[in-house]
Design a protein around this motif. Sequence first.
Motif, short mmCIF file in Angstrom:
data_model
loop_
_atom_site.label_atom_id
_atom_site.label_comp_id
_atom_site.label_asym_id
_atom_site.label_seq_id
_atom_site.Cartn_x
_atom_site.Cartn_y
_atom_site.Cartn_z
N CYS A 83 -45.87 -47.61 48.55
CA CYS A 83 -46.42 -47.47 49.90
C CYS A 83 -45.46 -47.85 51.01
O CYS A 83 -45.74 -47.61 52.19
CB CYS A 83 -47.70 -48.29 50.03
SG CYS A 83 -47.47 -50.05 49.75
N VAL A 84 -44.30 -48.49 50.73
CA VAL A 84 -43.39 -48.92 51.80
C VAL A 84 -42.01 -49.17 51.21
O VAL A 84 -41.87 -49.55 50.05
CB VAL A 84 -43.93 -50.19 52.50
CG1 VAL A 84 -43.95 -51.37 51.54
CG2 VAL A 84 -43.13 -50.51 53.76
N THR A 85 -40.97 -48.91 52.01
CA THR A 85 -39.59 -49.25 51.63
C THR A 85 -38.95 -50.01 52.77
O THR A 85 -39.40 -49.94 53.93
CB THR A 85 -38.76 -47.99 51.33
OG1 THR A 85 -38.68 -47.19 52.52
CG2 THR A 85 -39.36 -47.19 50.17
N PHE A 86 -37.87 -50.75 52.46
CA PHE A 86 -37.18 -51.56 53.46
C PHE A 86 -35.70 -51.24 53.45
O PHE A 86 -35.07 -51.17 52.39
CB PHE A 86 -37.40 -53.05 53.19
CG PHE A 86 -38.83 -53.46 53.29
CD1 PHE A 86 -39.67 -53.38 52.18
CD2 PHE A 86 -39.36 -53.91 54.48
CE1 PHE A 86 -41.00 -53.75 52.26
CE2 PHE A 86 -40.68 -54.29 54.57
CZ PHE A 86 -41.51 -54.21 53.46
N ASP A 87 -35.12 -51.04 54.65
CA ASP A 87 -33.70 -50.76 54.75
C ASP A 87 -32.88 -52.02 54.44
O ASP A 87 -33.33 -53.13 54.72
CB ASP A 87 -33.34 -50.30 56.17
CG ASP A 87 -33.82 -48.89 56.46
OD1 ASP A 87 -34.42 -48.27 55.55
OD2 ASP A 87 -33.61 -48.42 57.59
N PRO A 88 -31.66 -51.85 53.88
CA PRO A 88 -30.78 -53.00 53.67
C PRO A 88 -30.42 -53.67 55.00
O PRO A 88 -30.31 -53.00 56.02
CB PRO A 88 -29.54 -52.38 53.02
CG PRO A 88 -30.02 -51.09 52.45
CD PRO A 88 -31.08 -50.61 53.38
N VAL A 89 -30.25 -54.98 54.95
CA VAL A 89 -29.80 -55.74 56.12
C VAL A 89 -28.75 -56.74 55.68
O VAL A 89 -28.63 -57.05 54.50
CB VAL A 89 -30.97 -56.47 56.81
CG1 VAL A 89 -31.91 -55.48 57.47
CG2 VAL A 89 -31.73 -57.33 55.81
N VAL A 90 -27.97 -57.27 56.62
CA VAL A 90 -26.86 -58.15 56.28
C VAL A 90 -26.91 -59.42 57.12
O VAL A 90 -27.03 -59.36 58.34
CB VAL A 90 -25.50 -57.44 56.53
CG1 VAL A 90 -24.35 -58.41 56.30
CG2 VAL A 90 -25.38 -56.23 55.63
N LEU A 91 -26.81 -60.57 56.44
CA LEU A 91 -26.69 -61.86 57.11
C LEU A 91 -25.22 -62.27 56.99
O LEU A 91 -24.73 -62.49 55.88
CB LEU A 91 -27.59 -62.90 56.44
CG LEU A 91 -27.51 -64.33 56.97
CD1 LEU A 91 -27.93 -64.40 58.43
CD2 LEU A 91 -28.38 -65.26 56.14
N SER A 92 -24.52 -62.36 58.09
CA SER A 92 -23.08 -62.61 58.06
C SER A 92 -22.78 -64.10 58.16
O SER A 92 -23.67 -64.93 58.38
CB SER A 92 -22.41 -61.86 59.21
OG SER A 92 -22.92 -62.33 60.44
N GLY A 93 -21.50 -64.43 58.03
CA GLY A 93 -21.07 -65.81 58.22
C GLY A 93 -20.84 -66.54 56.91
O GLY A 93 -21.11 -66.04 55.83
#
Length: 331
Positions: free
Chosen positions: A30-40
């Motif tokens: 029912c739902v998908t999530f795009d990749p995201v990036v936490l930097s540092g």
Amino acid sequence: MKRRSHSLLIGLAAGVGGVLLVSGVAQAQCVTFDPVVLSGTFDPFNPTGTTVQTLSITARRPPAVGGKKTQEVNFIYLRRPDTPSSLTIVQTSTGGQILENPPGHVLDPNNVNPNEVELNFGGVGQPDVQTFMVTITVPSGADLPAGTTDLFLDQKYYCKRTGGAADEQGVIPNSLDIRINVLSALQASFVGPALDFGEIGALATASLPSTPNSVKQRTGNVRVASSGPYSVALTSANQFRMTYAGGNLATANQRIPYQLDFLGQTKTTASPTFSTVTCSRAGLSGQYLAVTPTLLEGGAGKVPSPNYQDILTVTVTPLAVPTGTTPVACM
């Protein structure tokens, strides 16, 4: 990588005679999530090294099939056994904590709960994309291994469907991957009493085999705490002999030889070269490396002096990950 060696000077004495958040495309039907990036990067030994980042995550609902489509999705994230207890994920708009210990609270799509994300896509004709903001905090002191560390989180979800489709709920394993670059750093110190044999002027060399260890032996510890593997080297200023200020090591009655046991190696004047050891990660709680000198001669017959001594230098160095040498467990 943070590369700083720590050298410890250890004195021996005797008296004689007088230290990205990435989400793959986590998916339910029912739902998908795009990749995201936490930097540092993250330094676990920095008392002010807390990492806090706010970022946007994009959710997408699949296209309608026969008029059936996701209308609303509610979800939280669930900790896993290797998730640091100090890690937090907050829904920025509500200030609600959305990372919980499993099984998490019961999701209720009919109420607004600040401690869960609620995304309302609306009817079939509305956009299929929603975004939400989260604030992720990795406090200083989190005991994470050096290098690129992935902290996976599961997701508990509930989807309300339209067009006569049944609602859907469940848990998506590995829905969120918090990728953190942890610096290789360490702390090191000598702990325990000084390696001081005290007055040994009356101690004869011939009597050493029957002399109790409490008299002829001392033990201290090098404490090492590290986020990654580290190397340990050791040298003796006098090649494992004690002498007094101005004494001559070449003169038998002006030196007191001893044996040193450290990290599985026994060093003496006859075999003074210590082979550098590559140790496995010690963790932030640290581990203790025993340093044990044992007298090979007594003080009887030596030139009287209040202080015979040698200086041991232990150099502890954090290593890059991976290392060129296979680390071993050190203790």
